[in-house]
Scaffold this active site. Structure first.
Site, PDB file in Angstrom:
ATOM      1  N   ASP A 138      -8.623   0.939  -7.248  1.00 28.67           N
ATOM      2  CA  ASP A 138      -9.164   2.163  -7.862  1.00 28.67           C
ATOM      3  C   ASP A 138      -9.625   1.861  -9.291  1.00 28.67           C
ATOM      4  OD1 ASP A 138      -8.508   3.897  -5.628  1.00 28.67           O
ATOM      5  OD2 ASP A 138      -6.408   3.614  -6.213  1.00 28.67           O
ATOM      6  N   THR A 187     -13.985  -5.232   3.672  1.00 30.94           N
ATOM      7  CA  THR A 187     -13.063  -4.091   3.737  1.00 30.94           C
ATOM      8  C   THR A 187     -13.885  -2.808   3.872  1.00 30.94           C
ATOM      9  OG1 THR A 187     -13.076  -3.598   1.387  1.00 30.94           O
ATOM     10  CG2 THR A 187     -11.489  -5.267   2.126  1.00 30.94           C
ATOM     11  N   ARG A 188     -13.176  -1.726   4.141  1.00 31.10           N
ATOM     12  CA  ARG A 188     -13.829  -0.421   4.271  1.00 31.10           C
ATOM     13  C   ARG A 188     -14.530  -0.039   2.964  1.00 31.10           C
ATOM     14  NH1 ARG A 188     -10.012   4.173   6.609  1.00 31.10           N
ATOM     15  NH2 ARG A 188      -9.674   2.470   8.059  1.00 31.10           N
ATOM     16  N   TYR A 189     -13.901  -0.305   1.834  1.00 29.74           N
ATOM     17  CA  TYR A 189     -14.512   0.071   0.554  1.00 29.74           C
ATOM     18  C   TYR A 189     -15.723  -0.774   0.224  1.00 29.74           C
ATOM     19  CZ  TYR A 189     -11.692   3.948  -0.844  1.00 29.74           C
ATOM     20  OH  TYR A 189     -11.137   5.208  -0.900  1.00 29.74           O
ATOM     21  N   GLU A 190     -15.738  -2.005   0.676  1.00 23.92           N
ATOM     22  CA  GLU A 190     -16.953  -2.802   0.478  1.00 23.92           C
ATOM     23  C   GLU A 190     -18.095  -2.156   1.261  1.00 23.92           C
ATOM     24  OE1 GLU A 190     -16.869  -6.999   1.503  1.00 23.92           O
ATOM     25  OE2 GLU A 190     -19.039  -6.955   1.784  1.00 23.92           O
ATOM     26  N   ASP A 199     -16.701  -2.877  -7.070  1.00 23.55           N
ATOM     27  CA  ASP A 199     -18.096  -2.443  -7.054  1.00 23.55           C
ATOM     28  C   ASP A 199     -18.377  -1.564  -8.273  1.00 23.55           C
ATOM     29  OD1 ASP A 199     -16.341  -0.477  -6.054  1.00 23.55           O
ATOM     30  OD2 ASP A 199     -18.009   0.646  -5.195  1.00 23.55           O
ATOM     31  N   LYS A 253     -12.248   7.130 -16.064  1.00 26.64           N
ATOM     32  CA  LYS A 253     -12.040   7.887 -17.313  1.00 26.64           C
ATOM     33  C   LYS A 253     -11.077   7.143 -18.225  1.00 26.64           C
ATOM     34  CE  LYS A 253     -12.960  12.387 -15.368  1.00 26.64           C
ATOM     35  NZ  LYS A 253     -12.356  13.366 -14.478  1.00 26.64           N
ATOM     36  N   GLU A 299       0.863  -1.187   0.000  1.00 28.53           N
ATOM     37  CA  GLU A 299       0.000   0.000   0.000  1.00 28.53           C
ATOM     38  C   GLU A 299       0.903   1.243   0.000  1.00 28.53           C
ATOM     39  OE1 GLU A 299      -3.512   0.795  -0.048  1.00 28.53           O
ATOM     40  OE2 GLU A 299      -2.436   2.689  -0.227  1.00 28.53           O
ATOM     41  N   ASP A 340       4.510   1.234  -4.594  1.00 26.12           N
ATOM     42  CA  ASP A 340       3.714   0.738  -5.722  1.00 26.12           C
ATOM     43  C   ASP A 340       3.876  -0.783  -5.844  1.00 26.12           C
ATOM     44  OD1 ASP A 340       2.876   0.016  -8.359  1.00 26.12           O
ATOM     45  OD2 ASP A 340       3.199   2.071  -9.017  1.00 26.12           O
TER      46      ASP A 340
HETATM   47  C1  LIG Z   1     -10.224   2.095  -3.420  1.00 26.12           C
HETATM   48  S1  LIG Z   1      -8.939   1.754  -2.300  1.00 26.12           S
HETATM   49  C2  LIG Z   1      -9.373   0.150  -1.606  1.00 26.12           C
HETATM   50  C3  LIG Z   1      -8.663  -0.131  -0.325  1.00 26.12           C
HETATM   51  C4  LIG Z   1      -8.974  -1.496   0.322  1.00 26.12           C
HETATM   52  N1  LIG Z   1      -8.516  -2.592  -0.506  1.00 26.12           N
HETATM   53  C5  LIG Z   1     -10.449  -1.631   0.605  1.00 26.12           C
HETATM   54  O1  LIG Z   1     -11.104  -2.465  -0.044  1.00 26.12           O
HETATM   55  O2  LIG Z   1     -10.944  -0.932   1.517  1.00 26.12           O
HETATM   56  C6  LIG Z   1      -7.590   1.299  -3.403  1.00 26.12           C
HETATM   57  C7  LIG Z   1      -6.263   1.252  -2.688  1.00 26.12           C
HETATM   58  O3  LIG Z   1      -5.259   0.821  -3.610  1.00 26.12           O
HETATM   59  C8  LIG Z   1      -4.075   1.561  -3.351  1.00 26.12           C
HETATM   60  N2  LIG Z   1      -3.257   1.561  -4.589  1.00 26.12           N
HETATM   61  C9  LIG Z   1      -3.440   2.312  -5.691  1.00 26.12           C
HETATM   62  N3  LIG Z   1      -2.480   2.069  -6.595  1.00 26.12           N
HETATM   63  C10 LIG Z   1      -1.677   1.119  -6.039  1.00 26.12           C
HETATM   64  C11 LIG Z   1      -0.493   0.477  -6.481  1.00 26.12           C
HETATM   65  N4  LIG Z   1       0.046   0.752  -7.675  1.00 26.12           N
HETATM   66  N5  LIG Z   1       0.095  -0.431  -5.667  1.00 26.12           N
HETATM   67  C12 LIG Z   1      -0.470  -0.715  -4.451  1.00 26.12           C
HETATM   68  N6  LIG Z   1      -1.583  -0.125  -3.993  1.00 26.12           N
HETATM   69  C13 LIG Z   1      -2.183   0.789  -4.759  1.00 26.12           C
HETATM   70  C14 LIG Z   1      -4.581   2.941  -2.969  1.00 26.12           C
HETATM   71  O4  LIG Z   1      -3.620   3.695  -2.224  1.00 26.12           O
HETATM   72  C15 LIG Z   1      -5.811   2.597  -2.148  1.00 26.12           C
HETATM   73  O5  LIG Z   1      -5.520   2.468  -0.774  1.00 26.12           O
END
Ligand SMILES: C[S@@+](CC[C@H](N)C(=O)[O-])C[C@H]1O[C@@H](n2cnc3c(N)ncnc32)[C@H](O)[C@@H]1O
Length: 196
Positions: free
Chosen positions: A90, A164-167, A126, A94, A41, A68
């Site tokens: 994410d 998870t929080r996003y779910e 989602d 777009k 993360e 990353d």
């Molecule tokens: C929409 S959030 C979902 C977080 C968590 N998995 C959840 O379900 O609550 C997407 C997460 O992916 C991370 N992220 C984005 N690009 C990434 C990358 N290249 N490598 C690792 N994590 C990444 C973001 O920082 C973010 O915390």
């Protein structure tokens, strides 16, 4: 090998990409002490939150990579992971941002390289557009086999898959997540079918 990152070394290693606040990762680590888990993360607040939980709960089977995920995917040995989780990544809706999507042709091939035979890739989203994109990429990878026999297999989160929080955000906003499970086809199967 990633197994040696842990003391004592763990025979099975799972990787979560983009763990956010780390709820899923921490619960998996607590429920599976015999497994080593690596969380990736780049978001510092999420990593700091999880570090506090690791300390409070005394979790000794979790390692974090705060950067990353692609940097780590390039360095892990082949067939070194038993599970990979990509949960609510994410969606980058777009078109000009699609190149930023963490699931793409290159990472899909890399997941198949890194999973051991019978290993599992778990993906949740989602976002309907990203769902179509994810399925198109994962179904095109012949080394991965979607575990599905009907709608319940992707509509319902398995019991051993903590939320998870996003779910929770998605459900509160009325969006319906999907939960996808793919197994890594055994490498020997390929050799047998090739008659080698
Ligand atoms: C929409 S959030 C979902 C977080 C968590 N998995 C959840 O379900 O609550 C997407 C997460 O992916 C991370 N992220 C984005 N690009 C990434 C990358 N290249 N490598 C690792 N994590 C990444 C973001 O920082 C973010 O915390």
């Amino acid at each position: 090998m990633p197994a040696a990152l842990f003391t004592p070394p763990r025979e099975r290693v799972w990787l979560e990409i983009g763990f956010g606040g780390g709820e899923h990762l921490a619960r998996q680590a607590a429920a599976n002490p015999e497994v080593g888990l690596i969380g990736v993360e780049p978001y510092l607040d999420g990593a700091a939150r999880l570090l506090r939980e690791i300390e409070t709960d005394g979790l000794d089977n979790l390692r974090l990579f705060v950067d990353d995920a692609r940097l780590l995917l390039d360095r892990l040995p082949l067939a070194s992971l038993q599970r990979i989780f990509v949960l609510f990544a994410d969606p980058w809706p777009k078109k000009r941002h699609w190149k930023r999507r963490i699931i793409n042709a290159a990472t899909t091939a890399r997941f198949a390289d890194l999973l051991a035979d019978g290993g599992e890739l778990r993906v949740a989203t989602d976002d309907p557009g990203y769902r179509r994109w994810i399925l198109a990429h994962l179904l095109a990878e012949r080394r991965l086999d979607w575990q599905v026999s009907g709608p319940e297999d992707w509509r319902t989160r398995p019991a051993d898959w903590p939320p998870t929080r996003y779910e929770e955000k998605a459900l509160a906003a009325g969006r319906r997540p999907v939960f996808l499970r793919f197994l890594r086809r055994p490498r020997a199967e390929k050799l047998a079918s090739a008659g080698i």
